[in-house]
Design a protein around this motif. Structure first.
Motif, PDB file in Angstrom:
ATOM      1  N   UNK A   1       0.847  -1.181   0.000  1.00  0.00           N
ATOM      2  CA  UNK A   1       0.000   0.000   0.000  1.00  0.00           C
ATOM      3  C   UNK A   1       0.890   1.240   0.000  1.00  0.00           C
ATOM      4  N   UNK A   2       0.683   2.162  -0.956  1.00  0.00           N
ATOM      5  CA  UNK A   2       1.510   3.373  -1.005  1.00  0.00           C
ATOM      6  C   UNK A   2       1.190   4.305   0.164  1.00  0.00           C
ATOM      7  N   UNK A   3       2.181   5.109   0.521  1.00  0.00           N
ATOM      8  CA  UNK A   3       1.984   6.094   1.583  1.00  0.00           C
ATOM      9  C   UNK A   3       1.042   7.193   1.118  1.00  0.00           C
ATOM     10  N   UNK A   4       0.230   7.729   2.033  1.00  0.00           N
ATOM     11  CA  UNK A   4      -0.655   8.839   1.660  1.00  0.00           C
ATOM     12  C   UNK A   4       0.152  10.031   1.157  1.00  0.00           C
ATOM     13  N   UNK A   5      -0.367  10.695   0.148  1.00  0.00           N
ATOM     14  CA  UNK A   5       0.297  11.854  -0.429  1.00  0.00           C
ATOM     15  C   UNK A   5      -0.192  13.122   0.266  1.00  0.00           C
ATOM     16  N   UNK A   6       0.004  13.176   1.577  1.00  0.00           N
ATOM     17  CA  UNK A   6      -0.455  14.316   2.359  1.00  0.00           C
ATOM     18  C   UNK A   6       0.576  14.624   3.430  1.00  0.00           C
ATOM     19  N   UNK A   7       0.860  15.902   3.604  1.00  0.00           N
ATOM     20  CA  UNK A   7       1.779  16.352   4.646  1.00  0.00           C
ATOM     21  C   UNK A   7       1.010  17.258   5.595  1.00  0.00           C
ATOM     22  N   UNK A   8       1.268  17.103   6.887  1.00  0.00           N
ATOM     23  CA  UNK A   8       0.592  17.881   7.922  1.00  0.00           C
ATOM     24  C   UNK A   8       1.625  18.735   8.648  1.00  0.00           C
ATOM     25  N   UNK A   9       1.363  20.038   8.708  1.00  0.00           N
ATOM     26  CA  UNK A   9       2.189  20.972   9.465  1.00  0.00           C
ATOM     27  C   UNK A   9       1.303  21.580  10.552  1.00  0.00           C
ATOM     28  N   UNK A  10       1.867  21.753  11.730  1.00  0.00           N
ATOM     29  CA  UNK A  10       1.067  22.312  12.834  1.00  0.00           C
ATOM     30  C   UNK A  10       1.878  23.358  13.584  1.00  0.00           C
ATOM     31  N   UNK A  11       1.223  24.488  13.826  1.00  0.00           N
ATOM     32  CA  UNK A  11       1.830  25.570  14.592  1.00  0.00           C
ATOM     33  C   UNK A  11       0.864  25.948  15.708  1.00  0.00           C
ATOM     34  N   UNK A  12       1.309  25.791  16.956  1.00  0.00           N
ATOM     35  CA  UNK A  12       0.457  26.078  18.115  1.00  0.00           C
ATOM     36  C   UNK A  12       0.779  27.449  18.699  1.00  0.00           C
ATOM     37  N   UNK A  13      -0.278  28.078  19.213  1.00  0.00           N
ATOM     38  CA  UNK A  13      -0.148  29.317  19.966  1.00  0.00           C
ATOM     39  C   UNK A  13      -1.168  29.234  21.095  1.00  0.00           C
ATOM     40  N   UNK A  14      -0.675  28.841  22.276  1.00  0.00           N
ATOM     41  CA  UNK A  14      -1.512  28.610  23.457  1.00  0.00           C
ATOM     42  C   UNK A  14      -2.567  27.549  23.152  1.00  0.00           C
ATOM     43  N   UNK A  40      -4.661  17.408  18.165  1.00  0.00           N
ATOM     44  CA  UNK A  40      -4.820  18.789  18.641  1.00  0.00           C
ATOM     45  C   UNK A  40      -5.703  18.814  19.883  1.00  0.00           C
ATOM     46  N   UNK A  41      -6.829  18.126  19.813  1.00  0.00           N
ATOM     47  CA  UNK A  41      -7.751  18.114  20.952  1.00  0.00           C
ATOM     48  C   UNK A  41      -7.122  17.455  22.169  1.00  0.00           C
ATOM     49  N   UNK A  42      -6.427  16.342  21.961  1.00  0.00           N
ATOM     50  CA  UNK A  42      -5.809  15.661  23.102  1.00  0.00           C
ATOM     51  C   UNK A  42      -4.677  16.498  23.711  1.00  0.00           C
ATOM     52  N   UNK A  43      -4.106  17.415  22.938  1.00  0.00           N
ATOM     53  CA  UNK A  43      -3.077  18.318  23.440  1.00  0.00           C
ATOM     54  C   UNK A  43      -3.650  19.581  24.080  1.00  0.00           C
ATOM     55  N   UNK A  44      -4.979  19.669  24.164  1.00  0.00           N
ATOM     56  CA  UNK A  44      -5.605  20.816  24.821  1.00  0.00           C
ATOM     57  C   UNK A  44      -5.934  21.978  23.905  1.00  0.00           C
ATOM     58  N   UNK A  45      -5.749  21.805  22.611  1.00  0.00           N
ATOM     59  CA  UNK A  45      -6.087  22.854  21.647  1.00  0.00           C
ATOM     60  C   UNK A  45      -7.605  22.937  21.545  1.00  0.00           C
ATOM     61  N   UNK A  46      -8.157  24.158  21.547  1.00  0.00           N
ATOM     62  CA  UNK A  46      -9.606  24.325  21.456  1.00  0.00           C
ATOM     63  C   UNK A  46     -10.042  25.140  20.237  1.00  0.00           C
ATOM     64  N   UNK A  47      -9.113  25.819  19.582  1.00  0.00           N
ATOM     65  CA  UNK A  47      -9.418  26.535  18.345  1.00  0.00           C
ATOM     66  C   UNK A  47      -8.459  26.014  17.288  1.00  0.00           C
ATOM     67  N   UNK A  48      -9.037  25.404  16.258  1.00  0.00           N
ATOM     68  CA  UNK A  48      -8.224  24.812  15.202  1.00  0.00           C
ATOM     69  C   UNK A  48      -8.566  25.480  13.880  1.00  0.00           C
ATOM     70  N   UNK A  49      -7.561  26.094  13.272  1.00  0.00           N
ATOM     71  CA  UNK A  49      -7.693  26.659  11.936  1.00  0.00           C
ATOM     72  C   UNK A  49      -6.956  25.729  10.990  1.00  0.00           C
ATOM     73  N   UNK A  50      -7.640  25.279   9.940  1.00  0.00           N
ATOM     74  CA  UNK A  50      -7.043  24.363   8.981  1.00  0.00           C
ATOM     75  C   UNK A  50      -6.862  25.102   7.658  1.00  0.00           C
TER      76      UNK A  50
END
Length: 141
Positions: A1-14, A40-50
């Motif tokens: 099975x090929x790897x998904x062609x998606x990259x995830x970057x995350x930048x947190x601010x509080x 994100x949710x398990x890390x306590x993030x409550x506002x997520x902008x995608x």
């Protein structure tokens, strides 16, 4: 099975995170989207902008991942908003009428750029044309 062609970057601010997705979101890569947003949710993030600016394709499995994440985020008292969806996702959001849940703007308005002022809600959104009921009912006419 090929790897998904998606990259995830995350930048947190509080308690807020900007998650930038790059590549294609489909049946194979949607679990990666789900996992990143759940983290994100398990890390306590409550506002997520995608930010979807670098996404070249997103099908209904991606929409499902975003709707599921938005629901879980709302259960924690938070919000999840999509910014700059690709044309394929924009079409799916329009056809399903679910854009208002993920874009944070009145139905029929385009997603504002990150960091811009919210769309004024005093104006009525543009009227939609075409049959919505047959698309949502599962009719395959």
């Amino acid at each position: 099975m090929p790897l998904p062609q998606l990259t995830v970057y995350r930048h947190d601010r509080k308690k807020r995170a900007l998650v930038t997705l790059a590549g294609e979101i489909d049946l194979e890569s949607a679990p990666l989207v789900r996992a990143a947003l759940a983290r994100c949710l398990s890390d306590g993030i409550r506002t997520i902008d995608v930010d979807l600016t670098p996404v070249t394709f997103c099908d209904c499995s991606g929409l499902n991942a975003f709707l599921q994440a938005a629901h879980k985020t709302a259960e924690t008292g938070g919000t999840l908003r999509l910014h700059h969806p690709p044309p394929t996702l924009g079409l799916i959001l329009d056809l399903t009428g679910s854009g208002f849940m993920l874009l944070g703007v009145p139905f029929g308005y385009p997603s504002p750029p990150l960091g811009s002022a919210p769309v004024p809600t005093a104006q009525a959104p543009p009227r939609r044309t075409g049959p919505v009921a047959s698309l949502l009912s599962g009719d395959a006419r």
